[in-house]
Motif scaffolding. Structure first.
Motif, PDB file in Angstrom:
ATOM      1  N   ILE A 130      -1.864   8.596  -2.759  1.00  0.00           N
ATOM      2  CA  ILE A 130      -0.924   9.700  -2.585  1.00  0.00           C
ATOM      3  C   ILE A 130      -0.357   9.614  -1.165  1.00  0.00           C
ATOM      4  O   ILE A 130      -1.044   9.128  -0.251  1.00  0.00           O
ATOM      5  CB  ILE A 130      -1.634  11.057  -2.829  1.00  0.00           C
ATOM      6  N   GLU A 131       0.879  10.026  -0.999  1.00  0.00           N
ATOM      7  CA  GLU A 131       1.488  10.116   0.327  1.00  0.00           C
ATOM      8  C   GLU A 131       1.637  11.595   0.667  1.00  0.00           C
ATOM      9  O   GLU A 131       2.429  12.305   0.037  1.00  0.00           O
ATOM     10  CB  GLU A 131       2.862   9.428   0.350  1.00  0.00           C
ATOM     11  N   VAL A 132       0.873  12.040   1.635  1.00  0.00           N
ATOM     12  CA  VAL A 132       0.883  13.455   2.019  1.00  0.00           C
ATOM     13  C   VAL A 132       1.829  13.660   3.205  1.00  0.00           C
ATOM     14  O   VAL A 132       1.610  13.102   4.281  1.00  0.00           O
ATOM     15  CB  VAL A 132      -0.536  13.935   2.384  1.00  0.00           C
ATOM     16  N   GLU A 177       2.226   8.455  -4.659  1.00  0.00           N
ATOM     17  CA  GLU A 177       3.256   9.417  -5.059  1.00  0.00           C
ATOM     18  C   GLU A 177       3.433  10.497  -3.976  1.00  0.00           C
ATOM     19  O   GLU A 177       2.507  10.823  -3.236  1.00  0.00           O
ATOM     20  CB  GLU A 177       2.872  10.052  -6.403  1.00  0.00           C
ATOM     21  N   HIS A 178       4.644  11.030  -3.926  1.00  0.00           N
ATOM     22  CA  HIS A 178       4.987  12.014  -2.883  1.00  0.00           C
ATOM     23  C   HIS A 178       4.246  13.342  -3.061  1.00  0.00           C
ATOM     24  O   HIS A 178       4.250  13.915  -4.147  1.00  0.00           O
ATOM     25  CB  HIS A 178       6.477  12.368  -2.965  1.00  0.00           C
ATOM     26  N   TRP A 179       3.704  13.826  -1.979  1.00  0.00           N
ATOM     27  CA  TRP A 179       3.129  15.177  -1.959  1.00  0.00           C
ATOM     28  C   TRP A 179       3.553  15.870  -0.663  1.00  0.00           C
ATOM     29  O   TRP A 179       2.981  15.631   0.403  1.00  0.00           O
ATOM     30  CB  TRP A 179       1.600  15.124  -2.051  1.00  0.00           C
ATOM     31  N   THR A 209       0.808  -1.229   0.000  1.00  0.00           N
ATOM     32  CA  THR A 209       0.000   0.000   0.000  1.00  0.00           C
ATOM     33  C   THR A 209       0.839   1.277   0.000  1.00  0.00           C
ATOM     34  O   THR A 209       0.309   2.360   0.265  1.00  0.00           O
ATOM     35  CB  THR A 209      -0.909   0.033   1.244  1.00  0.00           C
ATOM     36  N   HIS A 210       2.134   1.157  -0.289  1.00  0.00           N
ATOM     37  CA  HIS A 210       2.991   2.356  -0.231  1.00  0.00           C
ATOM     38  C   HIS A 210       4.176   2.166  -1.177  1.00  0.00           C
ATOM     39  O   HIS A 210       5.053   1.348  -0.906  1.00  0.00           O
ATOM     40  CB  HIS A 210       3.454   2.550   1.212  1.00  0.00           C
ATOM     41  N   MET A 211       4.164   2.904  -2.281  1.00  0.00           N
ATOM     42  CA  MET A 211       5.300   2.857  -3.220  1.00  0.00           C
ATOM     43  C   MET A 211       5.264   4.077  -4.142  1.00  0.00           C
ATOM     44  O   MET A 211       4.257   4.780  -4.210  1.00  0.00           O
ATOM     45  CB  MET A 211       5.256   1.572  -4.043  1.00  0.00           C
ATOM     46  N   HIS A 212       6.362   4.310  -4.811  1.00  0.00           N
ATOM     47  CA  HIS A 212       6.544   5.519  -5.622  1.00  0.00           C
ATOM     48  C   HIS A 212       6.991   5.170  -7.037  1.00  0.00           C
ATOM     49  O   HIS A 212       7.778   4.253  -7.226  1.00  0.00           O
ATOM     50  CB  HIS A 212       7.585   6.424  -4.965  1.00  0.00           C
ATOM     51  N   ALA A 213       6.504   5.959  -8.011  1.00  0.00           N
ATOM     52  CA  ALA A 213       6.934   5.735  -9.404  1.00  0.00           C
ATOM     53  C   ALA A 213       7.123   7.073 -10.121  1.00  0.00           C
ATOM     54  O   ALA A 213       7.743   7.985  -9.571  1.00  0.00           O
ATOM     55  CB  ALA A 213       5.951   4.810 -10.118  1.00  0.00           C
ATOM     56  N   SER A 247       5.859  -1.176   1.577  1.00  0.00           N
ATOM     57  CA  SER A 247       7.308  -1.306   1.369  1.00  0.00           C
ATOM     58  C   SER A 247       7.987   0.045   1.191  1.00  0.00           C
ATOM     59  O   SER A 247       9.179   0.169   1.398  1.00  0.00           O
ATOM     60  CB  SER A 247       7.590  -2.143   0.121  1.00  0.00           C
ATOM     61  N   ASP A 248       7.208   1.065   0.784  1.00  0.00           N
ATOM     62  CA  ASP A 248       7.800   2.361   0.426  1.00  0.00           C
ATOM     63  C   ASP A 248       8.839   2.168  -0.686  1.00  0.00           C
ATOM     64  O   ASP A 248       9.888   2.811  -0.694  1.00  0.00           O
ATOM     65  CB  ASP A 248       8.430   3.021   1.659  1.00  0.00           C
ATOM     66  N   ALA A 249       8.512   1.283  -1.633  1.00  0.00           N
ATOM     67  CA  ALA A 249       9.469   0.957  -2.703  1.00  0.00           C
ATOM     68  C   ALA A 249       9.671   2.145  -3.641  1.00  0.00           C
ATOM     69  O   ALA A 249       8.720   2.829  -4.022  1.00  0.00           O
ATOM     70  CB  ALA A 249       8.966  -0.235  -3.512  1.00  0.00           C
ATOM     71  N   HIS A 250      10.945   2.378  -3.968  1.00  0.00           N
ATOM     72  CA  HIS A 250      11.320   3.322  -5.018  1.00  0.00           C
ATOM     73  C   HIS A 250      12.016   2.571  -6.150  1.00  0.00           C
ATOM     74  O   HIS A 250      12.376   3.151  -7.165  1.00  0.00           O
ATOM     75  CB  HIS A 250      12.259   4.398  -4.470  1.00  0.00           C
ATOM     76  N   TYR A 251      12.259   1.282  -5.940  1.00  0.00           N
ATOM     77  CA  TYR A 251      12.865   0.372  -6.920  1.00  0.00           C
ATOM     78  C   TYR A 251      11.973  -0.867  -7.014  1.00  0.00           C
ATOM     79  O   TYR A 251      11.411  -1.300  -5.994  1.00  0.00           O
ATOM     80  CB  TYR A 251      14.257  -0.086  -6.456  1.00  0.00           C
TER      81      TYR A 251
HETATM   82 ZN   LIG Z   1       6.931   6.918   0.599  1.00  0.00          ZN
END
Ligand SMILES: [Zn+2]
Ligand SMILES: [Zn+2]
Length: 257
Positions: free
Chosen positions: A73-75, A37-39, A5-9, A219-223
């Motif tokens: 979104i991640e605020v 996505e980061h906000w 439930t937590h990742m970025h692209a 996971s807060d995955a960025h990869y």
């Molecule tokens: Zn994050």
């Protein structure tokens, strides 16, 4: 199926994967996914760095939505941003909104200089006091991200957070989450190191003891290789604490386990 439930692209400047790559990796890992996505409005080191064109996000990534791919979104919470962010969140059809602490007292938790002259005791207390302040003000989110975020960056010999050292502040954090019916994220980034698990388990168990019921796995995955990372460990921790694992669709909580 469990959800990461937590990742970025594509819309997070620090990510190294595209949504298409993330979808393929999540499928391979056997998990559903929510892109978050980061906000971060008014980010201290660069006010525009962690913001993005949300209309463009839904226009371009909307076509990837399915029963296992959701858009969130991640605020990043800061007291002076609450009003504008509440307005922003209400305007878009997010599946999940993650509330996160990335700053404290206008300083970036990621930056080494934030800790200059601070003992661990003072740094952790400031982190928790600011968390309480943000949670008292900001309510429009579904899950509370990485409560051990500061452990990734603070420069002390023992980087763990111990419930007993700040019991009262932790209880305030957890009660605010419980009163708002928020899920607590079990962030899996640090979980491959077994030594960090007992102090975290104590915190998640305390959330349960005070009446918390729900956890997300993130996971807060960025990869791509980090999607679904250590989910077996996180699932076991949720079970040990008696927390139900959930994810969100159209801001509605779905219980997975
Ligand atoms: Zn994050
Ligand atoms: Zn974050």
């Amino acid at each position: 199926m469990l959800f990461d439930t937590h990742m970025h692209a594509d819309y997070s400047c620090d990510s190294h994967m595209t949504i298409a790559q993330a979808i393929a990796a999540a499928k391979k890992a056997g998990v559903g996914m929510i892109l978050t996505e980061h906000w971060d409005r008014d980010y201290p080191t660069n006010p525009e760095m962690f913001k993005f064109d949300i209309d463009d996000y839904f226009a371009k990534d909307g076509k990837y939505r399915s029963e296992r791919v959701f858009l969130g979104i991640e605020v990043g919470m800061q007291p002076h941003c609450v009003e504008e962010d509440t307005g922003m969140v209400g305007k878009y059809p997010f599946d999940e909104v993650v509330g996160a602490m990335h700053c404290m007292y206008g300083k970036d938790i990621y930056e080494p200089t934030t800790y200059t002259g601070l003992t661990k005791e003072v740094a952790v207390r400031k982190y928790l006091e600011e968390s309480v302040r943000c949670l008292e003000l900001y309510h429009d989110f579904d899950s509370y991200a990485h409560l051990d975020y500061i452990c990734r960056y603070m420069p002390y010999e023992d980087n763990n957070l111990y419930y007993a050292e700040n019991a009262e502040l932790w209880d305030r954090v957890f009660k605010l989450l419980i009163d708002g019916n928020k899920a607590l994220e079990i962030n899996t980034r640090r979980l491959e190191d077994a030594s960090v698990r007992p102090p975290l388990l104590k915190l998640y168990s305390r959330f349960r003891e005070l009446g918390g019921k729900y956890a997300t796995l993130g996971s807060d995955a960025h990869y791509t290789q980090h999607i679904g990372r250590a989910f077996n460990v996180a699932e076991e921790m949720a079970n040990q604490c008696g927390l139900h694992i959930v994810h969100f669709e159209k801001r509605r909580m779905i219980v997975d386990k």
